[in-house]
Design a protein around this motif. Structure first.
Motif, PDB file in Angstrom:
ATOM      1  N   HIS A 177       0.141  -4.354   7.367  1.00 22.61           N
ATOM      2  CA  HIS A 177      -0.185  -4.285   5.652  1.00 22.61           C
ATOM      3  C   HIS A 177       1.153  -4.888   4.907  1.00 22.61           C
ATOM      4  N   LEU A 178       2.160  -3.890   5.440  1.00 17.24           N
ATOM      5  CA  LEU A 178       3.697  -4.344   4.723  1.00 17.24           C
ATOM      6  C   LEU A 178       3.973  -5.822   5.021  1.00 17.24           C
ATOM      7  N   LEU A 179       3.713  -6.363   6.401  1.00 17.57           N
ATOM      8  CA  LEU A 179       4.367  -7.611   6.829  1.00 17.57           C
ATOM      9  C   LEU A 179       3.629  -8.716   5.970  1.00 17.57           C
ATOM     10  N   GLU A 180       2.543  -8.484   5.405  1.00 21.97           N
ATOM     11  CA  GLU A 180       1.710  -9.620   4.761  1.00 21.97           C
ATOM     12  C   GLU A 180       2.544 -10.138   3.363  1.00 21.97           C
ATOM     13  N   ARG A 181       3.343  -9.102   2.931  1.00 25.38           N
ATOM     14  CA  ARG A 181       4.118  -9.358   1.658  1.00 25.38           C
ATOM     15  C   ARG A 181       5.486  -9.208   1.763  1.00 25.38           C
ATOM     16  N   HIS A 182       6.138  -8.577   2.860  1.00 28.55           N
ATOM     17  CA  HIS A 182       7.521  -8.374   2.795  1.00 28.55           C
ATOM     18  C   HIS A 182       8.215  -8.758   4.373  1.00 28.55           C
ATOM     19  N   THR A 183       9.327  -8.991   4.071  1.00 30.32           N
ATOM     20  CA  THR A 183      10.236  -9.240   5.555  1.00 30.32           C
ATOM     21  C   THR A 183      11.268  -8.208   5.726  1.00 30.32           C
ATOM     22  N   ASP A 184      11.732  -7.686   4.573  1.00 32.89           N
ATOM     23  CA  ASP A 184      12.903  -6.820   4.468  1.00 32.89           C
ATOM     24  C   ASP A 184      12.083  -5.321   4.700  1.00 32.89           C
ATOM     25  N   ILE A 185      11.976  -4.724   5.764  1.00 27.69           N
ATOM     26  CA  ILE A 185      11.439  -3.484   5.751  1.00 27.69           C
ATOM     27  C   ILE A 185      12.049  -2.489   6.343  1.00 27.69           C
ATOM     28  N   ALA A 186      12.314  -1.274   5.648  1.00 29.38           N
ATOM     29  CA  ALA A 186      13.006  -0.231   6.135  1.00 29.38           C
ATOM     30  C   ALA A 186      12.080   0.963   6.615  1.00 29.38           C
ATOM     31  N   SER A 290      -0.068   6.423  -6.642  1.00 29.23           N
ATOM     32  CA  SER A 290      -0.775   6.935  -5.496  1.00 29.23           C
ATOM     33  C   SER A 290      -0.144   6.217  -4.251  1.00 29.23           C
ATOM     34  N   LEU A 291      -0.228   6.966  -3.197  1.00 26.53           N
ATOM     35  CA  LEU A 291       0.300   6.624  -1.860  1.00 26.53           C
ATOM     36  C   LEU A 291      -0.428   5.860  -1.018  1.00 26.53           C
ATOM     37  N   SER A 292      -0.142   4.503  -0.734  1.00 26.47           N
ATOM     38  CA  SER A 292      -1.084   4.049   0.194  1.00 26.47           C
ATOM     39  C   SER A 292      -0.682   4.527   1.741  1.00 26.47           C
ATOM     40  N   THR A 293      -1.592   4.752   2.721  1.00 30.51           N
ATOM     41  CA  THR A 293      -1.418   5.388   3.978  1.00 30.51           C
ATOM     42  C   THR A 293      -2.230   4.854   4.795  1.00 30.51           C
ATOM     43  N   VAL A 294      -2.391   5.397   6.194  1.00 32.81           N
ATOM     44  CA  VAL A 294      -3.356   4.978   7.335  1.00 32.81           C
ATOM     45  C   VAL A 294      -3.834   6.271   7.882  1.00 32.81           C
ATOM     46  N   GLY A 295      -4.703   6.453   8.371  1.00 34.19           N
ATOM     47  CA  GLY A 295      -5.518   7.659   8.852  1.00 34.19           C
ATOM     48  C   GLY A 295      -6.719   7.598   9.255  1.00 34.19           C
ATOM     49  N   PRO A 296      -7.533   8.478   9.916  1.00 36.06           N
ATOM     50  CA  PRO A 296      -8.912   8.788   9.967  1.00 36.06           C
ATOM     51  C   PRO A 296      -9.471   9.330   8.722  1.00 36.06           C
ATOM     52  N   GLU A 325     -12.102  10.962  19.942  1.00 37.63           N
ATOM     53  CA  GLU A 325     -11.070  10.081  19.493  1.00 37.63           C
ATOM     54  C   GLU A 325     -11.236   9.945  18.049  1.00 37.63           C
ATOM     55  N   LEU A 326     -10.275   9.615  17.121  1.00 38.05           N
ATOM     56  CA  LEU A 326     -10.531   9.469  15.674  1.00 38.05           C
ATOM     57  C   LEU A 326      -9.851   8.042  15.222  1.00 38.05           C
ATOM     58  N   ASP A 327     -10.632   7.187  14.853  1.00 40.34           N
ATOM     59  CA  ASP A 327     -10.189   5.927  14.684  1.00 40.34           C
ATOM     60  C   ASP A 327      -9.722   5.944  13.353  1.00 40.34           C
ATOM     61  N   TRP A 328      -8.396   4.917  12.904  1.00 34.48           N
ATOM     62  CA  TRP A 328      -7.638   4.949  11.854  1.00 34.48           C
ATOM     63  C   TRP A 328      -8.095   3.892  10.794  1.00 34.48           C
ATOM     64  N   SER A 329      -7.902   4.102   9.591  1.00 34.84           N
ATOM     65  CA  SER A 329      -8.157   2.906   8.754  1.00 34.84           C
ATOM     66  C   SER A 329      -6.939   2.850   7.925  1.00 34.84           C
ATOM     67  N   LEU A 330      -6.783   1.739   6.963  1.00 30.88           N
ATOM     68  CA  LEU A 330      -5.942   1.450   5.763  1.00 30.88           C
ATOM     69  C   LEU A 330      -6.596   1.989   4.743  1.00 30.88           C
ATOM     70  N   ILE A 331      -5.771   2.868   4.113  1.00 32.56           N
ATOM     71  CA  ILE A 331      -6.068   3.464   2.668  1.00 32.56           C
ATOM     72  C   ILE A 331      -5.152   2.947   1.556  1.00 32.56           C
ATOM     73  N   GLU A 332      -5.567   1.594   0.870  1.00 32.92           N
ATOM     74  CA  GLU A 332      -4.637   1.153   0.033  1.00 32.92           C
ATOM     75  C   GLU A 332      -4.512   1.721  -1.203  1.00 32.92           C
ATOM     76  N   ARG A 333      -3.656   2.027  -1.819  1.00 31.43           N
ATOM     77  CA  ARG A 333      -3.432   2.590  -2.977  1.00 31.43           C
ATOM     78  C   ARG A 333      -2.405   1.969  -3.725  1.00 31.43           C
ATOM     79  N   GLU A 334      -1.932   2.523  -4.792  1.00 31.00           N
ATOM     80  CA  GLU A 334      -1.115   1.683  -5.712  1.00 31.00           C
ATOM     81  C   GLU A 334       0.392   1.638  -5.162  1.00 31.00           C
ATOM     82  N   SER A 335       0.849   2.240  -4.438  1.00 31.42           N
ATOM     83  CA  SER A 335       2.326   2.194  -3.784  1.00 31.42           C
ATOM     84  C   SER A 335       2.581   0.858  -3.060  1.00 31.42           C
TER      85      SER A 335
END
Length: 338
Positions: A177-186, A290-296, A325-335
């Motif tokens: 998700h971050l690499l879609e728009r960024h190349t300098d990631i910490a 609001s924080l973007s995150t990933v998780g079940p 097993e719990l599958d994960w998804s992207l929860i995209e928010r404002e951050s």
């Protein structure tokens, strides 16, 4: 307090309460366990009043001998200050109460010593960094008939249930998700992740390398355990004259600390730095932005349901154990939104 003969009065029993309230012992048991058995409010009130007058409290040791159950759910949480742990504790406590059980939380992770002193109907265990030692302890507990639910991405069921959260594939979703728009990631990560492999930190390094991007040492911030430490390391990462344009935090609580650090430095999120967390905790939706995150999705209720169902089963019903097993998804928010 002694009676007129100098002897301590007999401890009130379930039968004593039933006689005092004018009901059956079964009715008293149902009322005290919170089970819905069509008992009227007036009857339930009489039972509770009798309990109060007599000073009755359940004899858990006698119940354990009689039924093989203690009515106790033990939760071993390695880091109680983490919003993920707090959310799980709340969900498990609610589910346990609804089932007439009591939950007990261990905040220091010493579940083996606790279970040697107090048997539980089920013990939920988040394993620590010493997997080999934990596996030996688990084998000991299973051999004693203790029901266990383990939360771990690597271990397999062996007389106990395992909840596998598939966190590493989920972390790859965050990095993609971050690499879609960024190349300098910490990366902001804990000491445990920095010392283990594979880990949420190695996901970061592998994703950067796969994108043909340099993994710079000054772009990886390692904190010890607490949110205060994560905040201090995030301040250092974001104070760089050539600060990153995005930050991948390996937990939600570290990501929240990073948002707070950005606010302190006057850095706009996501305009000047995008931030994503890991875990999908309830707190992620309460930050500003609001924080973007990933998780079940609905993970805490699902985990609580697994724990309580095991607690309510009879002895010897675990068998080889089950893998959940719990599958994960992207929860995209404002951050992270452009």
């Amino acid at each position: 307090m002694a009676d007129g003969n100098g002897q301590a009065p007999a401890r009130p029993t379930l039968k004593t309460v039933a006689r005092e309230a004018g009901v059956s012992t079964t009715t008293v048991s149902f009322v005290l366990s919170g089970r819905d058995a069509g008992i009227s409010e007036a009857t339930a009130q009489r039972v509770h009043e009798a309990v109060k007058r007599l000073g009755y409290y359940p004899n858990s040791s006698a119940r354990a001998v009689r039924t093989g159950r203690t009515g106790l759910v033990m939760l071993s949480l390695n880091m109680l200050s983490d919003p993920w742990s707090l959310a799980l504790a709340a969900a498990a406590n609610t589910a346990a109460k609804e089932a007439g059980l009591t939950s007990m939380i261990l905040a220091d992770g010493d579940w083996f010593s606790a279970l040697e002193l107090q048997r539980a109907d089920v013990a939920y265990i988040g394993l620590g960094p010493d997997l080999a030692a934990d596996q030996q302890r688990l084998a000991t507990m299973v051999g004693r008939g203790q029901k266990v639910v383990v939360f771990d991405d690597l271990i397999d069921p062996k007389g106990f249930d395992v909840i596998r959260s598939k966190s590493l594939p989920g972390c790859r979703i965050a990095m993609e998700h971050l690499l879609e728009r960024h190349t300098d990631i910490a990366c902001l990560t804990s000491r445990v992740n920095a010392n283990n492999s594979p880990s949420r930190l190695t996901v970061y390094r592998d994703a950067m390398a796969a994108a043909g991007l340099e993994v710079r040492a000054d772009r990886v911030g390692v904190y010890e355990e607490t949110q205060a430490e994560a905040y201090a390391v995030a301040l250092d990462l974001l104070s760089s004259p050539e600060r990153p344009t995005a930050l991948y935090a390996t937990t939600d609580f570290a990501a929240i600390a990073a948002i707070n650090a950005a606010h302190r430095l006057g850095i706009r999120v996501p305009e000047e730095v995008a931030i994503i967390g890991v875990g999908n905790t309830p707190d992620a939706g309460l930050t500003e932005p609001s924080l973007s995150t990933v998780g079940p999705v609905d993970q805490f209720e699902r985990i609580a349901d697994i724990i309580v169902k095991r607690a309510l089963e009879g002895p010897g019903e675990v068998g080889e154990g089950t893998l959940h097993e719990l599958d994960w998804s992207l929860i995209e928010r404002e951050s992270t939104r452009a």
